[in-house]
Design a protein around this motif. Structure first.
Motif, short mmCIF file in Angstrom:
data_model
loop_
_atom_site.label_atom_id
_atom_site.label_comp_id
_atom_site.label_asym_id
_atom_site.label_seq_id
_atom_site.Cartn_x
_atom_site.Cartn_y
_atom_site.Cartn_z
N HIS A 109 29.21 33.65 75.40
CA HIS A 109 29.24 32.77 74.25
C HIS A 109 30.41 33.17 73.36
O HIS A 109 30.65 34.36 73.17
N HIS A 121 39.27 43.98 74.88
CA HIS A 121 39.15 42.66 75.50
C HIS A 121 39.10 42.73 77.03
O HIS A 121 39.49 41.80 77.71
N ARG A 122 38.60 43.86 77.53
CA ARG A 122 38.59 44.01 78.99
C ARG A 122 37.40 43.32 79.65
O ARG A 122 37.34 43.22 80.87
N TRP A 139 36.21 40.14 78.98
CA TRP A 139 36.20 38.68 79.11
C TRP A 139 36.37 38.31 80.57
O TRP A 139 37.13 38.94 81.30
N GLY A 140 35.69 37.29 80.98
CA GLY A 140 35.83 36.82 82.36
C GLY A 140 36.66 35.55 82.40
O GLY A 140 37.14 35.08 81.36
N PRO A 141 36.80 34.98 83.58
CA PRO A 141 37.55 33.73 83.70
C PRO A 141 36.90 32.62 82.87
O PRO A 141 35.68 32.55 82.78
N THR A 142 37.74 31.80 82.29
CA THR A 142 37.24 30.71 81.44
C THR A 142 36.48 29.69 82.27
O THR A 142 35.51 29.12 81.84
N TRP A 143 36.96 29.45 83.47
CA TRP A 143 36.22 28.60 84.41
C TRP A 143 36.33 29.23 85.78
O TRP A 143 37.25 30.01 86.05
#
Lengths: 83, 985, 169, 418
Positions: D3, D17-18, D20-24
């Motif tokens: 989220h 910021h390690r 965060w995954g792929p946005t899609w």
């Protein structure tokens, strides 16, 4: 873009008015008008197109032009083609 | 002062004063603003876009991302100007930007503290709550912080000019390759244009210490430039940037005519747009040195090595007192030697490669430490004070240095070459992208072709020129390039020095760091286009000239691809930013488009006319008399006087077309819905024209003067379009017809003379004509002579009165209207304008532009009966489509307010009186309104669903954008003289 | 005005559009008028009549000594061969001459006005400053004639004024 | 899917910021889907998102020949508005505007929807009346519209050229709720939302042909990454509509034209909203980064070249200098071209086709961006239910044959004039 006018020579595109696909032929009877008015070729590649040299010799010309590269292969008077 | 006592291409006899942020400094003629600031030890020039980090000069060319200033003051303030390309002049005023309150103390530098949050794309993840806060709070804050310089908010006071040129060979760039090519092509007699953005031809020859033909290279360049200037077939354009190539071998260039002058002479343009059609072009735009990506690489004092050399050799300026050179390429060593030669202390040369360079011994002798297989991984100090060298053995050394020269290899400037879609390809030789194929007619030469050493550049220019010369059937002599000292430019790229200490910048202006690129890759933005859009890499004013490839290399690394696989971005024009004013040239403000004036325009001015724009025409709208309180009072008088006496209106702007030939009538029958082949000679007839899709195109009257000689009129708005349409019909649709057509709009000045006294007036003016009702009935026409010249009279009426239209050659128009008023004194003749014309046509229910809006059919306008069933005509078949003949289509009605004092307005929608104001109840709209002085109240024309059958019905006009609803009565659109008694009187 | 530039307006002339009828040819026009009607964008003059090529089978016929019945006479002579539309009142003609004349026009016209592309005898129908113009070169001074619709004359003069001031820069 | 919020951002900042995954999800094609949408632009991805969210249909693939958002979604000038005058358009674009207004919260992605107003200038009584007609139509459809006089325009945009104009400003039609949105973010936000709901977003997968069932219906697509079966295939490929439709044997009443757009160097805030100078073929707004984003008319000839020519650049800049001479010294930074699929009446087509299994979302002319949410919503509705959505029911393919045209400009069947 420079359009070769068969009479005036090579001219800047802004001297011309574009009409588009030169292939539709006005039907003689009652049928075929939808296709004539609304269905034009939209080729990715070489097209035959009608351009009007509005700011030059006032002739409708038929230009062969590649819609992907804008390369122009040649032009003739539209009226000669129709004859 | 950091100015060397001697050397450089500056004129020390011409000192110049200038200011930066209000401080007065001194430079010399030949300086750029950047070189002069460096000479004055000004290191802090600007603030970066996002973090507001202090920044200095990084390059010596148009690729500069950091040293942006606002040049000039007041209306001439020019934001975001690269200090590195501004020629210094006396009195130059520059200020720093994107800082508040001052350059040294910028409050928004606090953004750096939040930088752990302000990573690439952070704003997509936040600022969403509460929803209403975006426009009110977050966005205004972001907008205020973003942006760089400030626009003046005043109209640009300068002129812009243009020129057109045609040549056999255009050479883009006047460095060694371009110069030698221009010399050879020029000597061979080709029509050559050579353009360079600098004030001098020579390119790198002005910045490096080379010899050509035994002379210093700068001297050779000067002689070459002089020879080119002496050739009549060669045009040399300096301070001229070719910014793009377009279809048809058309190149756009901008010449900075007066930017380098304290003040332009009267009439002198600031800049000039060149449009150049070149049969062949040589792209000799050189190469740009890559910065290296390491910690603190954005500190003021860190520059590209080539810039350090340029400031030394060309401007005699030292950018620091103790230098460190960080190189991955041979060219960095040349800079080290330049520094030493200039007497500057070189503390260290750090080469990421392990092989020992030939110059290593020499620089060591001069006192420099040489580190091989090493890297600088941090620069410390607000402006550079020291560097941390990570040595091959993994240990770190801190070395004091206030100037860091970075040499990361060279990127050919191929932007223009990919304007037309040619994809650059990766070169493993020079470790950069080069043009694989160039647009038709274009060839890259010199450094732009990856020929980075001087000898290669010269030979590639000479070879290319010889080929072009041969293609034009001429011979070049000599064809070989001159001898020169050489400078191998081998590079082993080092794309990134990993560091956790300080930010390492990739895109300096937009503050895109190595971490941002890694983050973007982690989040799936692995296409280079996604990377660009997500991080804004390469989107700053420098368009990524120094950052793009480094960024792509980092992306490739993060995604496990090669750079060749990752690809690169196509460059789009302009190559360098171009002032909007230069594209507009003369055509701005009042000169935006030409003005067309009728023959009696000047006369109308003397009569107090107010004018209205009708396309490009200026038409007299009304003729106010002293004492009249409002335009409405004036127009009412014009209408009333015309209806009761006689008025005259200039209708020259109507389109007029001669249609001649044996088949003229045949063509007109096909163009119009009604018949013209039956029109008698000497008569005019109203005609309606459809588009082929069955909707109304235009209307007007057509006259038959002779069997094969017709005269067509069109509406003012459609004059050009109908001429084109007729030409299409006769040239393309029916080329077998014998029809000639030509516009004579301008030949005839035409005046409508209307009112019960119009005949008496004209009869007095034209006593030889029989204008009686019998001799010259309604719709009659005649040719006659006025003052010996051909003239025409038509018994036509738009006003609904007894009326005539008289045409005289336009050069006599002014004389005619004056003659009419000489005679008209006895008749209280008034001139009336388009407004009164409009009132009278609405009173008569004649449709005009508002009704012929391209959305209406003949049936909608109550003219279905005109559609001939005896012949084919354009639009006949498509007009029969269900949607165009539907019973509930809006059709033309008249409207009157129930409350006669109410004022109607066009654009209101029609609804039943008691219907809710929702779209479902919308039944049409008001097209035209007027106050009718004849009836004493407001009237209008409207299109109402099934309107023709609803006369007498009471409905309302709904006009929420202007006020309250008005109840109206639906009526016949003809308000005055429905039987047409007057026109036939 | 810049050095090497003279601009004036032709005051008196007769001008008409001549368009070839179907099945007629250039030669017939020439025979009727006793002046060759050029098939390309060039002009030919003789007997006080200049035929200026403006399109295929289309010319402007120009005389500097027009009688009041000039265009009617022209039409009569060309009866059956070509249609004639009087344009004597519809145009203004500027005469632009001198060593700077070409430079001036080149700043406005996006056609190559330099020899051999254009020279004495050449004609071009084109655009300057959004205004349609017909340019024909008279001699090698060079002298150009520029015809345009009368209604645009004011705007064209404004462009001439602006462009001729900065000729020297 | 993580989220997004300020808190999440702050938390991730602590770990560099390690996390965060792929946005899609960058999906590979599977053998078969219920629905394939050709074209991973804003419209295609929005369609997939609403198919999943509104209709619960998640066995969906969006196939994109390059990178998502690489067509017109990434080439437009980011304007959103619903200031249309004709029945058939007004309610559709207003539905789109309503979706824009809640988009960020719906997607949990900041698409920077900024309702700073869209102002269309008028210069004559006739234009004023035409705008009044349009503004009244908008009000009848529940859309906000204000007709301003010259004083009203001066108040909003005092920097315009009021005193030395060739075509003096007399007033304007304002839609205060109009504005701009961050175009790329719209694409990414929809991709993220669709992907999170199970849709396969497949990049670098170009459709090369159509699969046909025994009855001639379309049953899937051939792609550069293999054959993919589907019960229904919808195309949403602005700029390539004719080419893709041709694979299905369908000729469309569409021509493809190039529209150029321009951005200047970044400046401090200057222009409040969007200003349109129709008489000069010029419109302009300012991005949050500070660049002035502007454009004008299409170049006017058929083109698939994604780039235009100088005359239109000059024409647009002349328009700018006519109405806003303060931009004379502002520098044009970058220009680009998008391919606009122009229909014969200037309005789009969302419809079934005579070919069973093949659905059309096409012909958005130069106005597809603002339609993105509603086009996605309505196309999803059509694909899911086989019935046109109420607000898009006028966008029929057969309207040219029947004459039920939606021609806002009244130009007729000449696409380059719309």
């Amino acid at each position: 873009m420079r359009i070769p006018c068969p009479y005036c020579g090579e001219r800047d595109v802004q001297e011309f008015v574009y009409r588009g696909d030169a292939s539709p032929v006005r039907p003689l009877g009652e049928d075929g008008f939808y296709e004539y008015v609304y269905l034009r070729r939209n080729s990715a590649g070489v097209m035959r197109e009608h351009w009007y040299h509005a700011q030059g010799c006032r002739n409708w010309i038929e230009v062969q032009r590649n819609t992907q590269t804008h390369e122009i292969l040649g032009s003739v008077f539209a009226r000669r083609v129709a004859l | 002062m950091s100015r060397l006592p001697t050397g450089g291409l500056i004129d020390r006899a011409k000192p110049l004063n200038f200011t930066f942020d209000g401080n007065v400094y001194r430079g010399f003629d030949g300086d750029t603003l950047a070189s002069a600031l460096i000479a004055n030890d000004v290191k802090l020039i600007g603030r970066s876009f996002k973090y507001h980090r202090p920044r200095g000069v990084m390059t010596a060319g148009s690729e500069e991302p950091n040293a942006l200033v606002t040049l000039g003051v007041g209306a001439r303030a020019e934001p975001n100007t690269r200090a590195t390309t501004v020629s210094l002049f006396e009195g130059l005023e520059a200020v720093s930007q994107n800082r508040w309150p001052s350059l040294a103390l910028d409050v928004l530098a606090i953004n750096q503290l939040a930088s752990p949050i302000f990573v690439a794309g952070f704003y997509y993840k936040t600022f969403m709550w509460p929803a209403k806060f975006w426009e009110k709070l977050y966005e205004p804050l972001i907008r205020r912080a973003a942006g760089l310089g400030r626009a003046s908010m005043l109209p640009d006071p300068d002129h812009y000019d243009r020129n057109h040129a045609f040549c056999e060979l255009l050479i883009i760039g006047g460095g060694p390759a371009g110069l030698i090519a221009a010399l050879l092509a020029g000597r061979a007699g080709l029509r050559v244009i050579i353009a360079d953005e600098d004030r001098l031809l020579g390119g790198r020859l002005l910045s490096e210490r080379h010899e050509i033909d035994g002379r210093p290279a700068a001297e050779w360049a000067r002689m070459a430039a002089a020879e080119l200037a002496s050739m009549p077939n060669v045009t040399v354009l300096t301070r001229t940037t070719v910014f793009g190539v377009y279809d048809g071998r058309e190149y756009g260039a901008v010449e900075r005519v007066a930017d380098h002058l304290p003040r332009a002479t009267a009439g002198q343009p600031r800049q000039r747009l060149w449009k150049i059609v070149a049969k062949r072009a040589l792209l000799a735009s050189g190469a740009i040195e890559r910065p290296l990506v390491f910690g603190g690489n954005d500190r003021p004092g860190v520059m590209t090595a080539s810039a350090v050399s340029t400031y030394l050799n060309r401007f005699g300026v030292v950018a620091g007192r103790r230098a460190a050179v960080f190189t991955t390429s041979d060219s960095g060593w040349a800079t080290a030697e330049d520094l030493i030669a200039a007497g500057v202390e070189v503390a260290a040369v750090v080469d990421s490669r392990t092989s020992r360079h030939a110059a290593a011994g020499r620089v060591q002798v001069a006192g420099a430490e040489v580190f091989l297989g090493a890297a600088i991984d941090d620069v410390r100090g607000r402006t550079a004070r020291s560097v941390d060298v990570r040595m091959a053995n993994g240990q770190s050394r801190r070395i004091a240095a206030d100037l860091v020269a970075m040499a990361g290899g060279w990127n050919p400037s191929i932007g223009i070459g990919s304007n037309l879609g040619s994809r650059p390809v990766w070169s493993d030789t020079i470790h950069s992208f080069v043009l694989d194929s160039a647009p038709a007619g274009m060839t890259a030469i010199g450094a732009a072709a990856g020929r980075l050493s001087l000898s290669e550049a010269l030979s590639s220019g000479a070879t290319a020129a010889a080929n072009v010369v041969a293609d034009f059937g001429r011979s070049a002599s000599p064809t070989a390039a001159p001898q020169c000292s050489d400078d191998p430019a081998a590079v082993t790229p080092l794309w990134h020095v990993a560091t956790r200490k300080t930010k390492a910048f990739v895109d300096f202006q937009h503050d895109v760091t190595d971490d941002d690129i890694t983050l973007a890759a982690r989040e799936g933005f692995v296409s280079i286009e996604h990377l660009k859009r997500y991080t804004t890499l390469g989107m700053a004013t420098d368009q990524g000239k120094t950052s793009q490839l480094n960024g792509h290399a980092l992306l490739a690394e993060a995604t496990g691809k090669t750079i060749a696989e990752a690809g690169t971005i196509l460059s789009r024009p302009p190559y360098l930013p171009v002032a909007i004013g230069v594209f507009a040239g003369h055509h701005r403000e009042a000169h935006f488009r030409p003005v067309r004036r009728t023959a009696s325009h000047d006369w109308a001015v003397t009569q107090g006319a107010s004018f209205v724009d009708a396309g490009q025409w200026k038409r007299a709208q009304w003729f106010a008399r002293p004492g009249e309180q409002s335009w409405l009072e004036t127009v009412n008088r014009e209408v009333t006087t015309t209806r009761n006496g006689v008025g005259i209106c200039d209708v020259s702007t109507l389109g007029k077309i001669d249609v001649h030939g044996a088949d003229a009538a045949v063509l007109l029958d096909r163009l119009y819905v009604n018949m013209f082949s039956t029109l008698p000679i000497g008569k005019a007839r109203y005609g309606l024209m459809l588009r082929e899709d069955g909707l109304v195109m235009d209307d007007g009257t057509t006259t038959r003067f002779e069997e094969h000689r017709f005269f067509v009129t069109t509406t003012t708005a459609n004059a050009g379009k109908i001429m084109q349409h007729i030409d299409y019909a006769r040239q393309v649709l029916w080329p077998d017809l014998d029809v000639q057509a030509t516009s004579v709009t301008e030949q005839w000045a035409t005046y409508a003379v209307a009112g019960p006294l119009s005949r008496t007036l004209l009869q007095k003016m034209l006593p030889d004509l029989d204008l009686s009702n019998e001799g010259f009935p309604f719709m009659a026409v005649a040719e006659f002579r006025w003052n010996g010249m051909p003239a025409r009279i038509f018994r036509l009426s738009f006003s609904g009165e007894l009326a005539f239209e008289v045409s005289v050659p336009a050069n006599l128009g002014d004389a005619f209207i004056r003659a009419a008023f000489d005679v008209g004194h006895d008749f209280d003749l008034v001139p009336y304008g388009t407004e009164a014309l409009g009132v009278m046509r609405i009173e008569k229910g004649h449709p005009a532009g508002n009704e012929l809006n391209g959305q209406t059919t003949a049936g909608d306008l109550g003219m279905a009966r005109m559609l001939s069933k005896k012949k084919d005509f354009i639009g006949r078949v498509m007009a029969q489509r269900a949607g165009l003949v539907a019973a509930d289509r809006p059709s033309l009605i008249g409207i009157k307010p129930i409350d006669r004092d109410a004022r109607l307005r066009a654009g209101g929608h029609l609804l039943a009186c008691d219907a809710a104001s929702v779209a479902a109840n919308d039944e049409g709209y008001v097209t035209s309104v007027a106050f009718s002085p004849t009836l004493g109240h407001s009237i209008g024309l409207a299109l109402l669903k099934r309107g023709a059958a609803r006369h007498g019905e009471r409905i309302r006009v709904h006009d929420p954008v202007r006020g309250a609803d008005i109840d109206i009565e639906v009526c016949d659109p003809v308000f005055v003289d429905p039987e047409g008694v007057r026109v036939r009187g | 005005m810049a050095k090497g530039l003279e601009i004036s307006e032709c005051q008196r002339f007769g001008l008409a559009t001549v368009m070839l009828r179907k099945n007629a040819n250039h030669a017939a026009v020439g025979a009727a008028l006793q002046v060759a009607a050029p098939a390309d964008p060039t002009w030919v003059a003789s007997n006080e009549l200049t035929m200026i090529g403006t399109g295929p089978g289309m010319w402007l016929a120009l005389t500097e000594t027009p009688s009041q019945h000039w265009s009617a006479t022209l039409a009569e002579r060309l009866a059956g061969v070509a249609s004639v539309s009087d344009q004597s009142g519809g145009y203004v003609i500027f005469r632009i001459a001198g060593s700077s004349a070409r430079t001036l026009l080149q700043r406005g016209a996006f056609i190559d006005l330099t020899p051999p592309a254009f020279g004495a005898g050449s004609v071009a129908t084109t655009v300057i400053a959004h205004i349609g113009v017909i340019i024909w070169q008279i001699d090698d001074v060079p002298t150009f004639h520029v015809a345009l619709f009368r209604s645009f004359a004011g705007s064209f003069r404004e462009w001439l004024d602006t462009a001729s001031v900065n000729l020297t820069f | 899917m993580a989220h997004f919020s300020l808190l999440a951002l702050a938390k991730n900042a602590l770990s560099g910021h390690r996390d965060w995954g792929p946005t899609w999800r960058n999906a590979a094609p599977r053998k078969a889907y219920d629905i394939i949408i050709i074209g991973g632009g804003g419209h295609g991805l929005a369609t997939a998102y609403y198919l999943a969210k509104v209709h619960g249909i998640t066995n969906v693939a969006v196939v994109e020949k390059g990178w998502i958002g690489g067509g017109n979604a990434g080439r437009n000038t980011t304007i959103i508005r619903s200031n249309y005058g004709l029945e058939g358009n007004t309610s559709f674009y207003e539905w789109s505007m309503k979706l824009w207004e809640g988009l960020e919260q719906d997607l949990n992605y900041n698409t920077m929807v900024s309702q700073r107003g869209v102002l269309n200038l008028y210069h004559s009584d006739a234009q004023r009346d035409a705008f009044a007609r349009r503004g009244n139509a908008m009000r009848l459809s529940g859309v906000d519209a204000e007709l301003l006089d010259v004083a009203g325009v001066r108040e909003l945009a005092p920097f315009l050229n009021f005193d030395h104009a060739r075509f003096p400003v007399m007033g304007g039609l304002l839609q205060a709720r109009g504005g701009t949105a961050r175009h790329d973010a719209v694409v990414w936000g929809y991709a993220r939302g669709a992907s999170d709901r199970g849709v396969d977003v497949i990049q670098n997968c170009e459709v090369t042909g159509m699969l046909r069932g025994p009855d001639g219906s379309i049953s899937g697509v051939e792609t550069t990454r293999g054959t993919i079966q589907a019960k229904k295939v919808g195309m949403s490929v602005a700029g390539s509509s004719s080419r893709v439709a041709e694979m299905a044997g369908l000729q469309l009443p569409i021509e493809s034209h190039v529209l150029q757009a321009f951005v200047t160097e970044a400046l401090k805030p200057l222009i409040p909203g969007v200003i349109t100078f129709g008489a000069g073929h010029f419109y302009i707004s300012q991005s949050d980064k500070g660049g002035l984003v502007f454009g004008g008319d299409i170049d006017g000839y058929n083109s698939y070249a994604s780039r235009g020519n100088l005359p239109v650049v000059e024409d647009v800049c002349e328009g700018g200098m006519a109405i806003m001479p303060l931009i004379g010294r502002v520098r044009l930074l970058r220009s680009w071209g998008g391919i606009c699929d122009m229909t014969m009446d200037g309005s789009p087509i969302i419809d079934r086709t005579p070919i069973s299994g093949f659905y059309l979302n096409a012909g958005w002319c130069y106005g597809g961006f603002k339609a993105t949410p509603a086009a996605g919503w309505c196309f999803a509705h059509l694909l899911a239910t086989d019935r046109p959505h109420e607000t898009a029911k006028a966008y029929r393919l057969d309207r040219f044959a029947t004459g039920h045209l939606i021609d806002e400009k009244g130009q007729g069947a000449q696409p380059n004039l719309h």
